[in-house]
Each structure stands twice: as C-alpha cells, then as structure tokens.
Design an enzyme around this catalytic site. Sequence first.
Site, PDB file in Angstrom:
ATOM      1  N   ASP A  95      13.819  -3.441  -5.198  1.00  0.00           N
ATOM      2  CA  ASP A  95      13.826  -4.256  -4.142  1.00  0.00           C
ATOM      3  C   ASP A  95      14.717  -5.581  -5.012  1.00  0.00           C
ATOM      4  OD1 ASP A  95      12.463  -3.334  -1.552  1.00  0.00           O
ATOM      5  OD2 ASP A  95      11.007  -3.008  -3.474  1.00  0.00           O
ATOM      6  N   LEU A 110       0.360   3.548  -2.026  1.00  0.00           N
ATOM      7  CA  LEU A 110       0.816   3.192  -3.496  1.00  0.00           C
ATOM      8  C   LEU A 110       1.366   4.823  -4.073  1.00  0.00           C
ATOM      9  CD1 LEU A 110      -1.976   0.909  -4.752  1.00  0.00           C
ATOM     10  CD2 LEU A 110       0.251   0.604  -3.729  1.00  0.00           C
ATOM     11  N   GLY A 157       9.167  -4.992  -8.465  1.00  0.00           N
ATOM     12  CA  GLY A 157      10.035  -3.775  -8.817  1.00  0.00           C
ATOM     13  C   GLY A 157      11.481  -4.185  -8.679  1.00  0.00           C
ATOM     14  N   GLN A 158      12.211  -3.737  -9.569  1.00  0.00           N
ATOM     15  CA  GLN A 158      13.726  -3.801  -9.466  1.00  0.00           C
ATOM     16  C   GLN A 158      14.350  -2.905  -8.216  1.00  0.00           C
ATOM     17  OE1 GLN A 158      16.044  -5.696 -11.122  1.00  0.00           O
ATOM     18  NE2 GLN A 158      17.694  -4.796 -10.199  1.00  0.00           N
ATOM     19  N   GLN A 202       7.174  -9.767   7.966  1.00  0.00           N
ATOM     20  CA  GLN A 202       8.333  -9.228   7.238  1.00  0.00           C
ATOM     21  C   GLN A 202       9.008  -8.074   7.825  1.00  0.00           C
ATOM     22  OE1 GLN A 202       6.327  -8.527   3.421  1.00  0.00           O
ATOM     23  NE2 GLN A 202       7.937  -6.864   3.113  1.00  0.00           N
ATOM     24  N   GLY A 218       0.813  -1.239  -0.035  1.00  0.00           N
ATOM     25  CA  GLY A 218      -0.074   0.013   0.085  1.00  0.00           C
ATOM     26  C   GLY A 218       0.941   1.372   0.205  1.00  0.00           C
ATOM     27  N   GLN A 270      15.082  -8.979  -3.161  1.00  0.00           N
ATOM     28  CA  GLN A 270      13.623  -9.713  -2.907  1.00  0.00           C
ATOM     29  C   GLN A 270      13.200 -10.156  -4.301  1.00  0.00           C
ATOM     30  OE1 GLN A 270       9.929  -7.798  -0.807  1.00  0.00           O
ATOM     31  NE2 GLN A 270       9.587  -7.192  -2.985  1.00  0.00           N
ATOM     32  N   HIS A 317       4.560   1.915  -7.767  1.00  0.00           N
ATOM     33  CA  HIS A 317       3.683   0.804  -7.748  1.00  0.00           C
ATOM     34  C   HIS A 317       2.571   0.995  -8.969  1.00  0.00           C
ATOM     35  CE1 HIS A 317       4.231   1.424  -3.293  1.00  0.00           C
ATOM     36  NE2 HIS A 317       4.438   0.329  -3.308  1.00  0.00           N
ATOM     37  N   GLU A 351       4.175   6.215  -7.738  1.00  0.00           N
ATOM     38  CA  GLU A 351       4.225   6.144  -9.018  1.00  0.00           C
ATOM     39  C   GLU A 351       5.012   4.831  -9.525  1.00  0.00           C
ATOM     40  OE1 GLU A 351       3.172   7.183 -12.826  1.00  0.00           O
ATOM     41  OE2 GLU A 351       2.491   8.192 -11.076  1.00  0.00           O
TER      42      GLU A 351
HETATM   43  P1  AMP Z   1       6.129  -2.508  -1.430  1.00  0.00           P
HETATM   44  O1  AMP Z   1       4.806  -1.773  -1.242  1.00  0.00           O
HETATM   45  O2  AMP Z   1       7.181  -1.660  -0.817  1.00  0.00           O
HETATM   46  O3  AMP Z   1       6.175  -3.832  -0.795  1.00  0.00           O
HETATM   47  O4  AMP Z   1       6.589  -2.498  -2.857  1.00  0.00           O
HETATM   48  C1  AMP Z   1       5.696  -3.421  -3.784  1.00  0.00           C
HETATM   49  C2  AMP Z   1       6.200  -3.560  -5.152  1.00  0.00           C
HETATM   50  O5  AMP Z   1       6.595  -2.396  -5.655  1.00  0.00           O
HETATM   51  C3  AMP Z   1       7.597  -4.103  -4.959  1.00  0.00           C
HETATM   52  O6  AMP Z   1       7.619  -5.112  -6.086  1.00  0.00           O
HETATM   53  C4  AMP Z   1       8.568  -3.079  -5.199  1.00  0.00           C
HETATM   54  O7  AMP Z   1       9.752  -3.462  -5.659  1.00  0.00           O
HETATM   55  C5  AMP Z   1       7.889  -2.036  -6.058  1.00  0.00           C
HETATM   56  N1  AMP Z   1       8.091  -0.922  -6.113  1.00  0.00           N
HETATM   57  C6  AMP Z   1       8.394  -0.126  -4.777  1.00  0.00           C
HETATM   58  N2  AMP Z   1       8.869   1.136  -4.964  1.00  0.00           N
HETATM   59  C7  AMP Z   1       9.219   1.080  -6.498  1.00  0.00           C
HETATM   60  C8  AMP Z   1       9.865   1.834  -7.416  1.00  0.00           C
HETATM   61  N3  AMP Z   1      10.161   3.283  -6.952  1.00  0.00           N
HETATM   62  N4  AMP Z   1      10.129   1.661  -8.758  1.00  0.00           N
HETATM   63  C9  AMP Z   1       9.182   0.507  -9.179  1.00  0.00           C
HETATM   64  N5  AMP Z   1       8.744  -0.472  -8.308  1.00  0.00           N
HETATM   65  C10 AMP Z   1       8.674  -0.076  -6.893  1.00  0.00           C
END
Ligand code: AMP
Length: 285
Positions: free
Chosen positions: A150, A33, A147-148, A61, A31, A153, A37, A35
């Site tokens: 992480d 969210l 997302g790259q 986590q 969440g 991950q 996401h 740009e």
């Molecule tokens: P999170 O909500 O932090 O668990 O992230 C959810 C997904 O969004 C994960 O696959 C992240 O790698 C991806 N994500 C987070 N930040 C970015 C970003 N700046 N650019 C691209 N993907 C992202």
Amino acid sequence: MNVTGRIAEVRKLTDDARASGSRVGFVPTMGALHEGHRSLVRRARAETGFVVVSVFVNPAQFDQAADLDAYPRTIDDDLEVCAAEGADLVFHPDPEEIYPRPPLTQVRVSGLTDRMEGAFRPGHFDGVTLVVTKLFNIVGACAAYFGQKDAQQLRVVRRMAADLDMPVEVVACPTVRDADGLALSSRNARLDSADRERALALVRAFAELRRLFETGQRSGPALQRAGLAVLEDCGVDKVDYLEVVHPETLEPLPSIEDAALVCGAVHVGGVRLIDNTTIGSPEEE
Ligand code: AMP
C-alpha cells in the site's frame, strides 16, 4: 500472547513494556492475515521487544458498503498466526470501542492523498489517517510496520506522523508475493481460477514498464500508455489508474530522472486489486 478488545488494556500493557525498557513494535491490520502480514509481524518481532498486532476492519476507510461487508473476517485463524509469529498482544476491538460516538475530528493529509487511491476511493484516506492516529495514540511510542504493498498509504502515514510529531517510527516492509508475482492480499481469496490469471495484469504491466525503462524509455506518459495497453490485453474488467509518479511526492513524472514509483488499481471479477513497483532503483525502500 494477550488478546484484548479494550483500549485501556492496550495502553497498560504497552506502557508496562516501555517502562521495563522494551521498544514497542506495532503492526496495524484488518485481519485475514496472510504471509504479507506475517512478514510485518516477523520484522517487528526481530526489531522490537514487545509486539502488538491490531486486527480491526475499519468501517471509516471503506467507501463501498458492499466491500466492507465482503471483507473476510477470520479472527480465530488470525490469532493463531499472531501466536505463531510471536506477537505479545493482539488488539481486536469492536467498532464501538474505536468509535463510541461519531467522530467530529478529522485527520487529513493533503496533496499526497489527491491522486490514485485518494481519487478513486473518496474518504478512504481520511478513514485511514483517523484510525491510524487513534491506534498510534492507543499504542503509544512505537515502531509501526507498514507494507510497501500500500505504497500511497505508507507515504501518507509517514508524513502524518512526521507533521504531527507522533512518537512513531514508520517502517516500510517489502511486498510479499505469490510465486507468479501476484501481491498477496486478503481480497485474493475472492478470485476464482480464471480471475486469478487475469489478476496478474498489473504484474505483467510492471514487467513491461521495467523492460521499456531498461531499453532507455524515460517518458512517464509513454510508459503509462504501454502499461495501460498491457492491462487491456490481459482483459481486466476495469482500470482505475496506472500512474508513473515520483517516489516521494507521488506527483506524475513527465520524465524519469532516477527512479519512479508505478502504482496501479484494477478490477477483476468483482475484486479491486492494487499493486506497485519501483523502477530505476532496487524495489522497495
Ligand atoms: P491490511 O490488513 O490490508 O490493512 O494490511 C495491513 C498491513 O499489511 C498494511 O501495512 C499492508 O500494506 C500490509 N500488507 C498487505 N499485503 C501485504 C503484502 N502482500 N506484503 C507486505 N505487506 C502487506
């Protein structure tokens, strides 16, 4: 757009979508969210017929209770974002739906989780692999967008899916950044303007490593030392790590033959930031 907190409902809607010939696209998130996401949801929308976004702040986590408590929760805004990007279904469960009893089962990816985030956040990846396994089992066969940003991950989840024959294609998506290069993160909202400037430390360190690489420097440790010096100059509060690793195995590279993944984690103004870049080949994928 459907919104549900129920596992059974997600199973039914995704089964129906597959039965009617659609490929399911899945974007797991916590969440708040932004740009980054959005770019994942957009890619899923472009490539699949039925797009599921999960919004779940996964307690398993988080290694620090304070970080879990401080994690932003903005479900109303998140639903607007999902609707605007054309998601078909948002899964927003309570913790009790996902963890009705303390799980006795672990999903552990060894090796890839030993260093970097795995070393500095004990139990973090066990929490990630457990929840992602559960989510993959709930959503079923799909393309899952990660997302790259992480990077570790992404590799851990991809390896887990392959090792366990999960019917999931893990799709890597490029990091979305602010104009000055700062990788978008839900945690950036907690930075004040002075800290926001210091938060650029990782981006500056990566730029310096890229410059040194282009002038012929191929030693992993030398590049690491140069990067750490930049982080210090930028005045971050604490460096967890800056590592020059093999893009697939994530093992530290004594010298770079083709490409390297550079990953870092720093603390600025009470916020822990991570970022990464690829040197020696085009960024991402
Ligand atoms: P999170 O909500 O932090 O668990 O992230 C959810 C997904 O969004 C994960 O696959 C992240 O790698 C991806 N994500 C987070 N930040 C970015 C970003 N700046 N650019 C691209 N993907 C992202």
